[in-house]
Design an enzyme around this catalytic site. Structure first.
Site, PDB file in Angstrom:
ATOM      1  N   ARG A 181      39.509  74.547  -5.014  1.00  0.00           N
ATOM      2  CA  ARG A 181      40.103  73.243  -5.327  1.00  0.00           C
ATOM      3  C   ARG A 181      39.003  72.211  -5.618  1.00  0.00           C
ATOM      4  O   ARG A 181      37.843  72.459  -5.346  1.00  0.00           O
ATOM      5  CB  ARG A 181      40.950  72.734  -4.163  1.00  0.00           C
ATOM      6  CG  ARG A 181      40.221  72.678  -2.825  1.00  0.00           C
ATOM      7  CD  ARG A 181      41.103  72.056  -1.757  1.00  0.00           C
ATOM      8  NE  ARG A 181      40.521  72.131  -0.439  1.00  0.00           N
ATOM      9  CZ  ARG A 181      40.835  73.032   0.483  1.00  0.00           C
ATOM     10  NH1 ARG A 181      41.730  73.963   0.212  1.00  0.00           N
ATOM     11  NH2 ARG A 181      40.259  73.007   1.661  1.00  0.00           N
ATOM     12  N   ASP A 182      39.407  71.064  -6.117  1.00  0.00           N
ATOM     13  CA  ASP A 182      38.574  69.878  -6.326  1.00  0.00           C
ATOM     14  C   ASP A 182      37.671  70.043  -7.559  1.00  0.00           C
ATOM     15  O   ASP A 182      37.231  71.141  -7.863  1.00  0.00           O
ATOM     16  CB  ASP A 182      37.761  69.534  -5.078  1.00  0.00           C
ATOM     17  CG  ASP A 182      38.640  69.450  -3.828  1.00  0.00           C
ATOM     18  OD1 ASP A 182      39.857  69.194  -3.988  1.00  0.00           O
ATOM     19  OD2 ASP A 182      38.127  69.648  -2.720  1.00  0.00           O
ATOM     20  N   GLN A 230      44.262  60.133  -1.608  1.00  0.00           N
ATOM     21  CA  GLN A 230      45.198  61.098  -1.055  1.00  0.00           C
ATOM     22  C   GLN A 230      46.088  60.365  -0.052  1.00  0.00           C
ATOM     23  O   GLN A 230      45.583  59.721   0.879  1.00  0.00           O
ATOM     24  CB  GLN A 230      44.427  62.239  -0.374  1.00  0.00           C
ATOM     25  CG  GLN A 230      43.587  63.065  -1.346  1.00  0.00           C
ATOM     26  CD  GLN A 230      44.425  64.097  -2.081  1.00  0.00           C
ATOM     27  OE1 GLN A 230      44.773  65.127  -1.521  1.00  0.00           O
ATOM     28  NE2 GLN A 230      44.753  63.813  -3.338  1.00  0.00           N
ATOM     29  N   ILE A 268      20.734  77.927  -2.444  1.00  0.00           N
ATOM     30  CA  ILE A 268      20.288  76.690  -1.807  1.00  0.00           C
ATOM     31  C   ILE A 268      19.605  76.964  -0.472  1.00  0.00           C
ATOM     32  O   ILE A 268      19.852  77.978   0.168  1.00  0.00           O
ATOM     33  CB  ILE A 268      21.466  75.721  -1.581  1.00  0.00           C
ATOM     34  CG1 ILE A 268      22.550  76.403  -0.730  1.00  0.00           C
ATOM     35  CG2 ILE A 268      22.030  75.232  -2.888  1.00  0.00           C
ATOM     36  CD1 ILE A 268      23.620  75.449  -0.266  1.00  0.00           C
ATOM     37  N   GLU A 269      18.740  76.029  -0.113  1.00  0.00           N
ATOM     38  CA  GLU A 269      18.094  76.102   1.205  1.00  0.00           C
ATOM     39  C   GLU A 269      18.823  75.139   2.114  1.00  0.00           C
ATOM     40  O   GLU A 269      18.839  73.931   1.849  1.00  0.00           O
ATOM     41  CB  GLU A 269      16.647  75.627   1.094  1.00  0.00           C
ATOM     42  CG  GLU A 269      15.691  76.640   0.550  1.00  0.00           C
ATOM     43  CD  GLU A 269      14.289  76.065   0.605  1.00  0.00           C
ATOM     44  OE1 GLU A 269      13.788  75.793   1.706  1.00  0.00           O
ATOM     45  OE2 GLU A 269      13.719  75.837  -0.475  1.00  0.00           O
ATOM     46  N   TRP A 319      49.466  58.019   5.845  1.00  0.00           N
ATOM     47  CA  TRP A 319      48.205  58.759   5.876  1.00  0.00           C
ATOM     48  C   TRP A 319      47.383  58.516   4.610  1.00  0.00           C
ATOM     49  O   TRP A 319      47.913  58.540   3.499  1.00  0.00           O
ATOM     50  CB  TRP A 319      48.525  60.249   5.982  1.00  0.00           C
ATOM     51  CG  TRP A 319      47.370  61.161   5.760  1.00  0.00           C
ATOM     52  CD1 TRP A 319      46.896  61.604   4.551  1.00  0.00           C
ATOM     53  CD2 TRP A 319      46.521  61.749   6.752  1.00  0.00           C
ATOM     54  NE1 TRP A 319      45.822  62.435   4.744  1.00  0.00           N
ATOM     55  CE2 TRP A 319      45.574  62.548   6.084  1.00  0.00           C
ATOM     56  CE3 TRP A 319      46.496  61.687   8.148  1.00  0.00           C
ATOM     57  CZ2 TRP A 319      44.599  63.278   6.770  1.00  0.00           C
ATOM     58  CZ3 TRP A 319      45.516  62.414   8.822  1.00  0.00           C
ATOM     59  CH2 TRP A 319      44.584  63.196   8.124  1.00  0.00           C
ATOM     60  N   ASN A 341      43.633  60.035   2.880  1.00  0.00           N
ATOM     61  CA  ASN A 341      42.353  60.743   2.980  1.00  0.00           C
ATOM     62  C   ASN A 341      41.522  60.519   1.727  1.00  0.00           C
ATOM     63  O   ASN A 341      41.305  59.348   1.388  1.00  0.00           O
ATOM     64  CB  ASN A 341      42.494  62.195   3.481  1.00  0.00           C
ATOM     65  CG  ASN A 341      43.301  63.155   2.664  1.00  0.00           C
ATOM     66  OD1 ASN A 341      44.484  62.966   2.477  1.00  0.00           O
ATOM     67  ND2 ASN A 341      42.693  64.225   2.219  1.00  0.00           N
ATOM     68  N   ASP A 342      41.078  61.516   1.050  1.00  0.00           N
ATOM     69  CA  ASP A 342      40.007  61.379   0.049  1.00  0.00           C
ATOM     70  C   ASP A 342      40.216  60.269  -0.991  1.00  0.00           C
ATOM     71  O   ASP A 342      41.325  60.122  -1.513  1.00  0.00           O
ATOM     72  CB  ASP A 342      39.857  62.666  -0.752  1.00  0.00           C
ATOM     73  CG  ASP A 342      39.897  63.919   0.082  1.00  0.00           C
ATOM     74  OD1 ASP A 342      39.912  63.823   1.309  1.00  0.00           O
ATOM     75  OD2 ASP A 342      39.923  65.003  -0.513  1.00  0.00           O
TER      76      ASP A 342
HETATM   77  N1  DQQ Z   1      41.373  66.976   0.792  1.00  0.00           N
HETATM   78  C1  DQQ Z   1      40.278  67.892   0.900  1.00  0.00           C
HETATM   79  C2  DQQ Z   1      40.163  68.412  -0.491  1.00  0.00           C
HETATM   80  C3  DQQ Z   1      41.575  68.541  -0.917  1.00  0.00           C
HETATM   81  C4  DQQ Z   1      42.186  67.339  -0.329  1.00  0.00           C
HETATM   82  C5  DQQ Z   1      39.056  67.224   1.431  1.00  0.00           C
HETATM   83  C6  DQQ Z   1      43.598  67.552   0.140  1.00  0.00           C
HETATM   84  O1  DQQ Z   1      39.490  69.627  -0.565  1.00  0.00           O
HETATM   85  O2  DQQ Z   1      41.741  68.575  -2.325  1.00  0.00           O
HETATM   86  O3  DQQ Z   1      39.341  66.332   2.457  1.00  0.00           O
HETATM   87  O4  DQQ Z   1      44.127  66.350   0.628  1.00  0.00           O
END
Ligand code: DQQ
Length: 507
Positions: free
Chosen positions: A159-160, A54, A209-210, A35, A37-38
């Protein structure tokens, strides 16, 4: 300090299945197995580009998230490096979630979200430091350095990270979150040393924010704050990913001014990429030559059993060079280095006018297509990709201009991308698209990159990323049409694209 010692995975049956999957891209980055992701920790360090991501090496599901790592000297060919971070005990025992890399007086330092639901309802802020070539990382023994959200707020998630240093040398970071009933929020912290953090307040909230054309979600994931050169001091851009109760909706952006204590927006919230969740959690960095370069995560659009059978999930977009146009809108283009993957000079397809249709002789599932011309009011151009000879399978990209001119809309139709689709098939074929900027004389500059199941479309700089999974082997054709008196496609070029997969993966 403990140094992560999880190495790159060796070749096995799972890898083979993934390599043989006809839907696995060849010139986009995918994880060796499992897998992805980010994108995380993007940087150019001592001249070398680093892409962390990720990663779950043990299966194509979002679980037990590690930081995968690859390096490149040209942004196109990537070489696997050992896994950078793996879950251990404590704050990140169930995942090393997204984060960034900063240069702390010469020491590469990862700021990431530790995931351990047993220890708290939300994530935490952790740090790790690396060696000179960023291949070995030691986690800080005092993790987490921020143990949870600031008290007094009823938060959704937490998070992030996006970090910057002020003129006095103090570090600042915003972390993504949401306040129940109020919408997304960025919490602001400062620190002299990346370890002791002081909560400064809310940097931006859903109330400031709009929404405009894009729903901002109830939690803001993966904030990315950066400055793009414009006249004067430059324009600050905030990108974040809109999340709503477990659903990864879409990335958005706002432009404005990054103040000492808050972000002052000067635009409404806009969609970053009309592919929505297929360009999720983007992150960007400034290369040594000054370019702002962004990657995003393209999620799968096929059913879960097909993903499990394939043994892999998730594609990294091509790196995109970001600029702003005269309207203050973000413009994205694949970095120029992508062109090095084109095979030969490409096929110059004859120009077409209203009512004409042309089929390129170049076919394939790895293509780069450029179509430029003029769209008259009421006119439409269409590019059919992954088209079978009998048209039973076809993915259709259109740009149409309204009858009164001045407004154009980009659309992607995936309803016939696969011919065996029925209502319960589990393939995502939702129509995607939205308005694009167009000049008064109707100039259109369209680029489409096809890489097996991965599709990246750039229409006058507006991106749309999506996934398609044709079932027919002959779904490799390209056709173009144009309509509307005065519309004309003057320049059409189709290239086959070389594979950019790294040699080690074909062991
Ligand atoms: N993926 C999310 C994030 C997080 C991460 C966004 C976890 O918020 O930190 O896709 O895999």
């Amino acid at each position: 300090m403990s140094v992560s010692q999880v190495g790159a995975r060796s070749h096995d049956g799972v890898t083979l299945t993934a390599i043989q999957d006809p839907h696995r891209p060849s010139f986009h980055f995918t994880s060796p197995v499992g897998w992805l992701n980010d994108p995380n920790g993007l940087c150019q360090w001592d001249g070398v580009y680093h892409l962390f991501y990720q990663y779950n090496p043990d299966g194509p599901v979002h679980a037990d998230i590690h930081w995968g790592h690859a390096t490149s000297t040209d942004l196109v060919h990537w070489i696997d490096a050992p896994v950078a971070l793996a879950p251990s005990t404590g704050a990140d025992s169930q995942g090393c979630w997204s984060g960034v890399i900063v240069d702390d007086a010469g020491t590469p330092t990862i700021i990431y979200s530790g995931h351990n639901p047993d220890a708290g309802r939300t994530q935490t802020c952790c740090i790790a430091t690396g060696n000179a070539d960023l291949t070995a990382w030691g986690k800080d023994p005092n993790n987490p350095v921020i143990p949870g959200p600031p008290p007094g707020h009823d938060v959704t998630e937490f998070r992030d990270h996006s970090l910057w240093k002020d003129a006095a040398g103090k570090w600042h970071q915003v972390m993504g979150s949401g306040i129940r009933g109020e919408g997304g929020v960025l919490f602001h912290y400062s620190s002299p040393d990346l370890r002791a953090w002081t909560f400064e307040g809310t940097y931006l909230t859903g109330r400031d924010i709009e929404p405009g054309g894009a729903y901002p979600g109830t939690t803001w994931e993966c904030p990315d704050l950066f400055t793009l050169p414009t006249q004067g001091a430059g324009t600050d851009v905030l990108v974040f990913s809109a999340w709503d109760e477990g659903i990864t909706l879409h990335p958005v952006y706002i432009t404005g001014q990054r103040g000492a204590q808050n972000f002052i927006p000067n635009t409404q919230v806009r969609h970053l990429d009309y592919g929505l969740r297929h360009f999720y959690a983007p992150q960007s960095f400034t290369a040594d030559d000054g370019r702002r370069i962004q990657f995003g995560w393209a999620q799968e659009a096929r059913p879960q059993d097909a993903i499990l059978a394939a043994g892999w999930s998730g594609v990294m977009s091509l790196p995109r060079h970001l600029t702003l146009n005269d309207a203050g809108h973000l413009i994205a283009a694949p970095v120029a280095e992508t062109d090095a993957l084109r095979i030969g000079a490409g096929e110059a397809v004859p120009a077409i006018g209203p009512g004409e249709r042309v089929r390129a002789t170049t076919v394939g599932d790895q293509l780069d297509i450029i179509a430029r011309g003029i769209l008259a009011p009421g006119g439409e151009l269409a590019i059919y990709v992954r088209t079978s000879s009998d048209h039973a399978e076809s993915t259709v990209i259109t740009v149409a201009q309204t009858a009164d001119g001045g407004e154009a809309v980009l659309r992607l139709d995936r309803r016939n991308s696969r011919s065996d689709l029925d209502a319960g098939s589990g393939y995502d074929t939702v129509e995607l698209g939205g308005p694009i900027d167009i000049s008064d004389n109707g100039e259109v500059d369209l680029r489409v990159l096809v890489d097996h199941s991965m599709l990246e479309i750039f229409a006058n700089g507006q991106p749309l990323t999506a996934r398609v999974y044709p079932s027919r082997h002959d779904a490799t054709g390209v056709e173009l049409t144009v309509s509307g008196e005065g519309s004309l496609l003057t320049e059409i070029t189709v290239w086959q694209m070389a594979q950019a997969e790294q040699a080690e993966r074909v062991r």
